[in-house]
Each structure stands twice: as structure tokens, then as C-alpha cells.
Design a protein around this motif. Structure first.
Motif, short mmCIF file in Angstrom:
data_model
loop_
_atom_site.label_atom_id
_atom_site.label_comp_id
_atom_site.label_asym_id
_atom_site.label_seq_id
_atom_site.Cartn_x
_atom_site.Cartn_y
_atom_site.Cartn_z
N MET A 1 0.85 -1.19 0.00
CA MET A 1 0.00 0.00 0.00
C MET A 1 0.89 1.24 0.00
O MET A 1 1.78 1.36 0.84
N PRO A 2 0.66 2.16 -0.90
CA PRO A 2 1.49 3.37 -0.96
C PRO A 2 1.32 4.22 0.29
O PRO A 2 0.25 4.27 0.87
N LYS A 3 2.41 4.86 0.69
CA LYS A 3 2.36 5.78 1.82
C LYS A 3 2.01 7.16 1.30
O LYS A 3 2.51 7.59 0.28
N GLN A 4 1.13 7.87 2.02
CA GLN A 4 0.78 9.23 1.65
C GLN A 4 1.11 10.14 2.82
O GLN A 4 0.96 9.75 3.97
N HIS A 5 1.57 11.33 2.49
CA HIS A 5 1.76 12.32 3.53
C HIS A 5 1.62 13.71 2.95
O HIS A 5 1.79 13.93 1.76
N ASN A 6 1.26 14.62 3.82
CA ASN A 6 1.11 16.02 3.44
C ASN A 6 1.78 16.81 4.55
O ASN A 6 1.34 16.78 5.69
N ASP A 7 2.85 17.49 4.21
CA ASP A 7 3.62 18.22 5.20
C ASP A 7 3.17 19.68 5.33
O ASP A 7 3.97 20.58 5.44
N GLY A 8 1.85 19.90 5.29
CA GLY A 8 1.33 21.24 5.43
C GLY A 8 1.37 22.04 4.14
O GLY A 8 1.12 23.23 4.13
N LYS A 9 1.69 21.38 3.05
CA LYS A 9 1.73 22.05 1.74
C LYS A 9 0.38 21.89 1.07
O LYS A 9 -0.52 21.25 1.59
N ASN A 10 0.26 22.45 -0.11
CA ASN A 10 -0.99 22.35 -0.86
C ASN A 10 -1.05 21.09 -1.70
O ASN A 10 -1.89 20.99 -2.58
N PHE A 11 -0.16 20.16 -1.46
CA PHE A 11 -0.13 18.96 -2.27
C PHE A 11 0.10 17.73 -1.40
O PHE A 11 0.49 17.84 -0.25
N ILE A 12 -0.17 16.58 -1.99
CA ILE A 12 0.00 15.29 -1.30
C ILE A 12 1.15 14.56 -1.97
O ILE A 12 1.28 14.57 -3.20
N VAL A 13 1.97 13.90 -1.19
CA VAL A 13 3.09 13.11 -1.71
C VAL A 13 2.83 11.65 -1.38
O VAL A 13 2.56 11.29 -0.24
N GLU A 14 2.88 10.82 -2.42
CA GLU A 14 2.63 9.39 -2.28
C GLU A 14 3.85 8.64 -2.81
O GLU A 14 4.32 8.92 -3.90
N GLU A 15 4.34 7.70 -2.03
CA GLU A 15 5.47 6.89 -2.48
C GLU A 15 4.94 5.64 -3.16
O GLU A 15 4.06 4.96 -2.63
N THR A 16 5.48 5.35 -4.36
CA THR A 16 5.02 4.19 -5.11
C THR A 16 6.13 3.72 -6.05
O THR A 16 7.22 4.29 -6.07
N THR A 56 10.99 12.02 -8.34
CA THR A 56 9.72 12.69 -8.03
C THR A 56 9.02 13.02 -9.34
O THR A 56 9.66 13.51 -10.28
N VAL A 57 7.72 12.70 -9.42
CA VAL A 57 6.90 13.02 -10.58
C VAL A 57 5.62 13.69 -10.10
O VAL A 57 5.27 13.61 -8.92
N ASP A 58 4.90 14.33 -11.03
CA ASP A 58 3.59 14.87 -10.67
C ASP A 58 2.54 13.79 -10.91
O ASP A 58 2.86 12.66 -11.29
N GLU A 59 1.28 14.14 -10.70
CA GLU A 59 0.20 13.15 -10.81
C GLU A 59 0.01 12.64 -12.23
O GLU A 59 -0.65 11.61 -12.43
N HIS A 60 0.59 13.32 -13.21
CA HIS A 60 0.51 12.88 -14.60
C HIS A 60 1.77 12.12 -15.03
O HIS A 60 1.97 11.87 -16.21
N ALA A 95 0.38 19.86 -6.83
CA ALA A 95 1.42 20.90 -6.77
C ALA A 95 1.27 21.83 -7.97
O ALA A 95 0.99 21.38 -9.07
N SER A 96 1.48 23.10 -7.73
CA SER A 96 1.45 24.07 -8.82
C SER A 96 2.75 23.97 -9.61
O SER A 96 3.72 23.32 -9.18
N GLU A 97 2.79 24.62 -10.76
CA GLU A 97 4.03 24.67 -11.55
C GLU A 97 5.15 25.27 -10.71
O GLU A 97 6.29 24.80 -10.75
N PHE A 98 4.83 26.30 -9.95
CA PHE A 98 5.83 26.93 -9.07
C PHE A 98 6.34 25.91 -8.05
O PHE A 98 7.55 25.79 -7.84
N ASP A 99 5.44 25.16 -7.41
CA ASP A 99 5.84 24.13 -6.43
C ASP A 99 6.77 23.11 -7.07
O ASP A 99 7.77 22.71 -6.48
N ARG A 100 6.42 22.67 -8.28
CA ARG A 100 7.24 21.66 -8.96
C ARG A 100 8.64 22.19 -9.25
O ARG A 100 9.64 21.49 -9.07
#
Length: 155
Positions: A1-16, A56-60, A95-100
């Protein structure tokens, strides 16, 4: 099962783990790959047997950070080295383009080469003993194979 975390940012990070052929590479901050780094990573993956740091990749599945690691795995696969068809990945969703761009820049800036003294110390502590152990293993294997040779009777 992938791990998800959000460190208070506007995006979610999932390890897979993703197939390397699903990763798309678009415009990068670095204009070109450093061939020496790609070769060094290829050798590291083969020596260690695993990928220590995920890309690291985005959702796409567009690459955000880790182009040298991705290219090293692509080349290993292209060269027929099995086991590198998938890659450990952090997927950043929302994540926004700026965040990336910040993530890409931060990862590239955060990596620092080891000094010659640090490399020497690491080699003395880990590399040299590992090299000696592998040499002894090869020597023992040779002696074992030597002991298994068929004895030919004299005529």
C-alpha cells in the motif's frame, strides 16, 4: 500500500513504484545530463542492487526531480540488465508549476558532492573492506570450483 503524507503544503506526496516507460520528461532546469553522473548511478544501482533515492513526478507522471536516476535506469534496461524496469517514485499530487520548480531546484541544490577527505574516509571504512570481502569470496569460489574438478586417472 502506498504511503501518503502532506507536510502542510498544498499537495500530497505518495510513495510508489512506476514502470520507467510511464515517466515523461519535459522541460528541465538543467539543460543537459551529466554523462559521468549517469554512468556513476548505473554502476551504483548494479553494485548496491537497489535505488536508494526515489525520483519525483507529478500526478501525470511528468518528471519533477531525478532525471539522472531515471536515465540511468533507462540505460540499464536498454542494455539488457534486468530488474530496472520500474523505479521508486514520489508522486506529488496537486502541486502548482511553481511548487514543482521549487522541488526540482531544491533537490538539485541540496545535493552536495563529498570532499576528497570524506571519500577517502568512506572508502577506508566501507569500500575497502567490502572490496576485500568480495575478493575473498571470489577466491573461495575459485578454490571450491578447483576442488570439484574431475580427477582423470593416469593411463
Amino acid at each position: 500500500m502506498p504511503k501518503q503524507h502532506n507536510d502542510g503544503k498544498n499537495f500530497i506526496v505518495e510513495e510508489t513504484i512506476l514502470p520507467i516507460d510511464e515517466i515523461k520528461v519535459k522541460e528541465r532546469l538543467r539543460e543537459r545530463l551529466n554523462e559521468e553522473n549517469v554512468e556513476r548511478l548505473m554502476q551504483s544501482f548494479v553494485n548496491v542492487g537497489l535505488q536508494i533515492h526515489p525520483i519525483t513526478v507529478d500526478e501525470h507522471h511528468v518528471l519533477v526531480a531525478g532525471e539522472h536516476r531515471l536515465e540511468a535506469m533507462r540505460r540499464l534496461t536498454k542494455n539488457g540488465v534486468s530488474g530496472w524496469e520500474t523505479i521508486r517514485t514520489l508522486v506529488v499530487t496537486g502541486a502548482s508549476e511553481f511548487d514543482r520548480r521549487v522541488i526540482e531546484l531544491e533537490e538539485n541544490q541540496a545535493r552536495a558532492d563529498m570532499s576528497p577527505v570524506e571519500i577517502q574516509k568512506a572508502w577506508a571504512s566501507y569500500g575497502e573492506p567490502l572490496s576485500q570481502a568480495k575478493a575473498k569470496e571470489r577466491q573461495n569460489l575459485g578454490m571450491t570450483n578447483l576442488g570439484q574438478r574431475e580427477v582423470v586417472p593416469e593411463s
